[in-house]
Design a protein around this motif. Structure first.
Motif, PDB file in Angstrom:
ATOM      1  N   CYS A 104      99.537 117.386   6.326  1.00 32.15           N
ATOM      2  CA  CYS A 104      98.915 116.633   5.222  1.00 32.15           C
ATOM      3  C   CYS A 104      99.416 117.227   3.909  1.00 32.15           C
ATOM      4  O   CYS A 104      98.714 118.036   3.279  1.00 32.15           O
ATOM      5  N   PRO A 105     100.622 116.887   3.482  1.00 30.46           N
ATOM      6  CA  PRO A 105     101.259 117.570   2.346  1.00 30.46           C
ATOM      7  C   PRO A 105     100.498 117.474   1.033  1.00 30.46           C
ATOM      8  O   PRO A 105     100.695 118.317   0.146  1.00 30.46           O
ATOM      9  N   ASP A 106      99.665 116.440   0.867  1.00 31.91           N
ATOM     10  CA  ASP A 106      98.961 116.287  -0.404  1.00 31.91           C
ATOM     11  C   ASP A 106      97.559 116.887  -0.391  1.00 31.91           C
ATOM     12  O   ASP A 106      96.783 116.694  -1.337  1.00 31.91           O
ATOM     13  N   ALA A 107      97.211 117.640   0.650  1.00 27.04           N
ATOM     14  CA  ALA A 107      95.886 118.268   0.709  1.00 27.04           C
ATOM     15  C   ALA A 107      95.730 119.283  -0.417  1.00 27.04           C
ATOM     16  O   ALA A 107      96.696 119.941  -0.831  1.00 27.04           O
ATOM     17  N   ARG A 108      94.500 119.388  -0.914  1.00 21.99           N
ATOM     18  CA  ARG A 108      94.170 120.356  -1.964  1.00 21.99           C
ATOM     19  C   ARG A 108      93.083 121.282  -1.436  1.00 21.99           C
ATOM     20  O   ARG A 108      92.105 120.816  -0.841  1.00 21.99           O
ATOM     21  N   PHE A 109      93.234 122.565  -1.658  1.00 25.95           N
ATOM     22  CA  PHE A 109      92.290 123.552  -1.147  1.00 25.95           C
ATOM     23  C   PHE A 109      91.538 124.163  -2.325  1.00 25.95           C
ATOM     24  O   PHE A 109      92.118 124.869  -3.156  1.00 25.95           O
ATOM     25  N   VAL A 110      90.257 123.880  -2.390  1.00 25.22           N
ATOM     26  CA  VAL A 110      89.434 124.272  -3.526  1.00 25.22           C
ATOM     27  C   VAL A 110      88.469 125.367  -3.092  1.00 25.22           C
ATOM     28  O   VAL A 110      87.716 125.193  -2.121  1.00 25.22           O
ATOM     29  N   PHE A 111      88.479 126.483  -3.805  1.00 25.02           N
ATOM     30  CA  PHE A 111      87.591 127.606  -3.520  1.00 25.02           C
ATOM     31  C   PHE A 111      86.611 127.734  -4.683  1.00 25.02           C
ATOM     32  O   PHE A 111      87.015 127.937  -5.825  1.00 25.02           O
ATOM     33  N   ALA A 112      85.316 127.614  -4.385  1.00 26.56           N
ATOM     34  CA  ALA A 112      84.285 127.697  -5.419  1.00 26.56           C
ATOM     35  C   ALA A 112      83.172 128.607  -4.943  1.00 26.56           C
ATOM     36  O   ALA A 112      82.886 128.679  -3.745  1.00 26.56           O
ATOM     37  N   GLY A 113      82.540 129.308  -5.880  1.00 23.96           N
ATOM     38  CA  GLY A 113      81.399 130.139  -5.508  1.00 23.96           C
ATOM     39  C   GLY A 113      81.315 131.402  -6.323  1.00 23.96           C
ATOM     40  O   GLY A 113      82.211 131.727  -7.115  1.00 23.96           O
ATOM     41  N   GLN A 114      80.210 132.094  -6.132  1.00 23.53           N
ATOM     42  CA  GLN A 114      79.965 133.339  -6.843  1.00 23.53           C
ATOM     43  C   GLN A 114      80.886 134.451  -6.329  1.00 23.53           C
ATOM     44  O   GLN A 114      81.433 134.368  -5.237  1.00 23.53           O
ATOM     45  N   ASN A 115      81.014 135.475  -7.137  1.00 27.73           N
ATOM     46  CA  ASN A 115      81.746 136.699  -6.774  1.00 27.73           C
ATOM     47  C   ASN A 115      83.189 136.423  -6.341  1.00 27.73           C
ATOM     48  O   ASN A 115      83.555 136.630  -5.178  1.00 27.73           O
ATOM     49  N   SER A 131     101.810 128.460   0.067  1.00 28.98           N
ATOM     50  CA  SER A 131     100.799 127.413  -0.154  1.00 28.98           C
ATOM     51  C   SER A 131     100.109 127.522  -1.511  1.00 28.98           C
ATOM     52  O   SER A 131      99.138 126.806  -1.759  1.00 28.98           O
ATOM     53  N   ARG A 132     100.618 128.384  -2.408  1.00 32.82           N
ATOM     54  CA  ARG A 132      99.940 128.617  -3.678  1.00 32.82           C
ATOM     55  C   ARG A 132      99.780 127.352  -4.507  1.00 32.82           C
ATOM     56  O   ARG A 132      98.769 127.174  -5.205  1.00 32.82           O
ATOM     57  N   GLY A 133     100.716 126.428  -4.420  1.00 32.57           N
ATOM     58  CA  GLY A 133     100.624 125.216  -5.213  1.00 32.57           C
ATOM     59  C   GLY A 133      99.457 124.321  -4.846  1.00 32.57           C
ATOM     60  O   GLY A 133      99.021 123.497  -5.659  1.00 32.57           O
ATOM     61  N   ALA A 134      98.931 124.477  -3.639  1.00 28.93           N
ATOM     62  CA  ALA A 134      97.799 123.659  -3.188  1.00 28.93           C
ATOM     63  C   ALA A 134      96.465 124.361  -3.385  1.00 28.93           C
ATOM     64  O   ALA A 134      95.422 123.794  -3.056  1.00 28.93           O
ATOM     65  N   LEU A 135      96.495 125.580  -3.902  1.00 30.86           N
ATOM     66  CA  LEU A 135      95.280 126.376  -4.078  1.00 30.86           C
ATOM     67  C   LEU A 135      94.677 126.138  -5.458  1.00 30.86           C
ATOM     68  O   LEU A 135      95.377 126.181  -6.473  1.00 30.86           O
ATOM     69  N   HIS A 136      93.370 125.904  -5.494  1.00 24.68           N
ATOM     70  CA  HIS A 136      92.648 125.719  -6.760  1.00 24.68           C
ATOM     71  C   HIS A 136      91.415 126.615  -6.738  1.00 24.68           C
ATOM     72  O   HIS A 136      90.497 126.412  -5.929  1.00 24.68           O
ATOM     73  N   LEU A 137      91.404 127.608  -7.612  1.00 19.57           N
ATOM     74  CA  LEU A 137      90.302 128.563  -7.692  1.00 19.57           C
ATOM     75  C   LEU A 137      89.375 128.140  -8.826  1.00 19.57           C
ATOM     76  O   LEU A 137      89.755 128.185  -9.991  1.00 19.57           O
ATOM     77  N   LEU A 138      88.156 127.772  -8.487  1.00 23.82           N
ATOM     78  CA  LEU A 138      87.209 127.321  -9.505  1.00 23.82           C
ATOM     79  C   LEU A 138      86.253 128.424  -9.937  1.00 23.82           C
ATOM     80  O   LEU A 138      85.703 128.373 -11.024  1.00 23.82           O
ATOM     81  N   GLY A 139      85.997 129.410  -9.077  1.00 24.06           N
ATOM     82  CA  GLY A 139      84.992 130.413  -9.396  1.00 24.06           C
ATOM     83  C   GLY A 139      83.597 129.819  -9.324  1.00 24.06           C
ATOM     84  O   GLY A 139      83.364 128.804  -8.661  1.00 24.06           O
ATOM     85  N   PRO A 140      82.623 130.407 -10.049  1.00 23.80           N
ATOM     86  CA  PRO A 140      81.244 129.890  -9.997  1.00 23.80           C
ATOM     87  C   PRO A 140      81.146 128.483 -10.573  1.00 23.80           C
ATOM     88  O   PRO A 140      81.796 128.159 -11.574  1.00 23.80           O
ATOM     89  N   VAL A 141      80.347 127.642  -9.926  1.00 28.74           N
ATOM     90  CA  VAL A 141      80.078 126.293 -10.426  1.00 28.74           C
ATOM     91  C   VAL A 141      78.569 126.073 -10.410  1.00 28.74           C
ATOM     92  O   VAL A 141      77.832 126.758  -9.693  1.00 28.74           O
ATOM     93  N   SER A 142      78.099 125.120 -11.188  1.00 28.19           N
ATOM     94  CA  SER A 142      76.671 124.813 -11.208  1.00 28.19           C
ATOM     95  C   SER A 142      76.251 124.169  -9.894  1.00 28.19           C
ATOM     96  O   SER A 142      77.089 123.685  -9.121  1.00 28.19           O
ATOM     97  N   GLU A 143      74.942 124.138  -9.658  1.00 26.88           N
ATOM     98  CA  GLU A 143      74.441 123.505  -8.434  1.00 26.88           C
ATOM     99  C   GLU A 143      74.818 122.030  -8.400  1.00 26.88           C
ATOM    100  O   GLU A 143      75.203 121.499  -7.343  1.00 26.88           O
ATOM    101  N   ALA A 144      74.695 121.355  -9.527  1.00 25.77           N
ATOM    102  CA  ALA A 144      75.033 119.935  -9.571  1.00 25.77           C
ATOM    103  C   ALA A 144      76.522 119.714  -9.316  1.00 25.77           C
ATOM    104  O   ALA A 144      76.916 118.809  -8.573  1.00 25.77           O
ATOM    105  N   ALA A 145      77.361 120.554  -9.928  1.00 26.36           N
ATOM    106  CA  ALA A 145      78.810 120.427  -9.720  1.00 26.36           C
ATOM    107  C   ALA A 145      79.159 120.695  -8.263  1.00 26.36           C
ATOM    108  O   ALA A 145      80.058 120.050  -7.700  1.00 26.36           O
ATOM    109  N   LYS A 146      78.459 121.640  -7.646  1.00 21.16           N
ATOM    110  CA  LYS A 146      78.701 121.940  -6.232  1.00 21.16           C
ATOM    111  C   LYS A 146      78.408 120.726  -5.364  1.00 21.16           C
ATOM    112  O   LYS A 146      79.183 120.394  -4.459  1.00 21.16           O
TER     113      LYS A 146
END
Length: 256
Positions: A104-115, A131-146
């Motif tokens: 699935c070449p267009d897959a996006r891997f999103v990592f979200a959360g505390q710490n 695979s770095r180009g498909a990695l998206h680090l969001l860090g902490p997000v609000s409950e609604a955004a989650k």
């Protein structure tokens, strides 16, 4: 180490004096019994989530609220929610990413959360395996955004190595997001493979990738898992029933 042994003793010794101990899972109840807690003093009551709150989150942020983090691209969004700790298995998902991207070449891997303390280690794995180009680090997000991320995601990945319970899969079920998780005892109590989620062998990036590819390529399977997940959350983890069970424990103790 002596210090670790003393810390463990101070943490667990009070359990022997408790009249009742709440176990969040059958696995935890078994561990408590092994520690010498009499079975008649253990009550198995899992956690739950505020399903009404999750269902009530609006599709877009309200005026004046921060905007949700953006994730570039239009391909399927594979979501990891949790701390970037080895126990949570972020490295297993990172190691599985190349095999998923091959299918699935267009897959996006999103990592979200505390710490996000080990974000650099996660990036290093992805840089090394391409695979770095498909990695998206969001860090902490609000409950609604989650919640909105869960609604957008093709799936939630829960590659944990150990949990006493684990709320993200339950949040995903309520939000209508199918779950792919590692096959460990406490997760098996929540997820039945092929029925309300998919399970992959522990410590097996190739097996995790295979489960993800299977889900991403089978819309009918995804729809079936979403429906069964919602049913699981509404029955086995119904808030009113579990609150009643917890209240019963307090009433039982009050009758002493």
């Amino acid at each position: 180490r002596p210090q670790r042994a003393w810390q463990n003793y101070r943490m667990h010794a009070p359990l022997r004096r408790a009249d009742r101990v709440i176990a969040l899972s059958d696995q935890e109840a078994g561990i408590l019994a092994q520690m010498g807690i009499a079975p008649e003093r253990i009550r198995r009551i899992p956690l739950w989530v505020d399903a009404a709150y999750i269902r009530g989150i609006p599709a877009t942020p309200a005026p004046g609220e921060p905007t949700d983090p953006e994730v570039p691209g239009t391909g399927p969004l594979v979501l990891f929610i949790g701390q970037l700790k080895i126990r949570k298995g972020y490295d297993l998902l990172a190691a599985a990413m190349p095999a998923v991207l091959a299918a699935c070449p267009d897959a996006r891997f999103v990592f979200a959360g505390q710490n996000p303390a080990q974000a650099a280690a996660l990036e290093a794995i992805c840089l090394a395996n391409g695979s770095r180009g498909a990695l998206h680090l969001l860090g902490p997000v609000s409950e609604a955004a989650k919640v909105r991320l869960l609604r957008r995601a093709a799936c939630l990945v829960y590659p944990t190595r150990y949990e006493s319970f684990g709320l993200p899969p339950l949040e995903a079920m309520v939000a209508g997001c199918p779950v792919v998780a590692t096959d460990i005892p406490v997760v098996r109590e929540m997820i039945q493979a092929g029925e309300n989620g998919l399970l992959a062998p522990p410590e097996d990036p190739a097996g995790l990738a295979a489960a993800l590819v299977r889900l991403l390529q089978d819309p009918a399977l995804r729809a079936r898992l979403i429906a069964a997940g919602r049913q699981t959350a509404a029955t086995r983890y119904d808030e009113s029933r579990l609150v009643t069970a917890l209240e019963a424990v307090y009433r039982e103790l009050n009758a002493y």
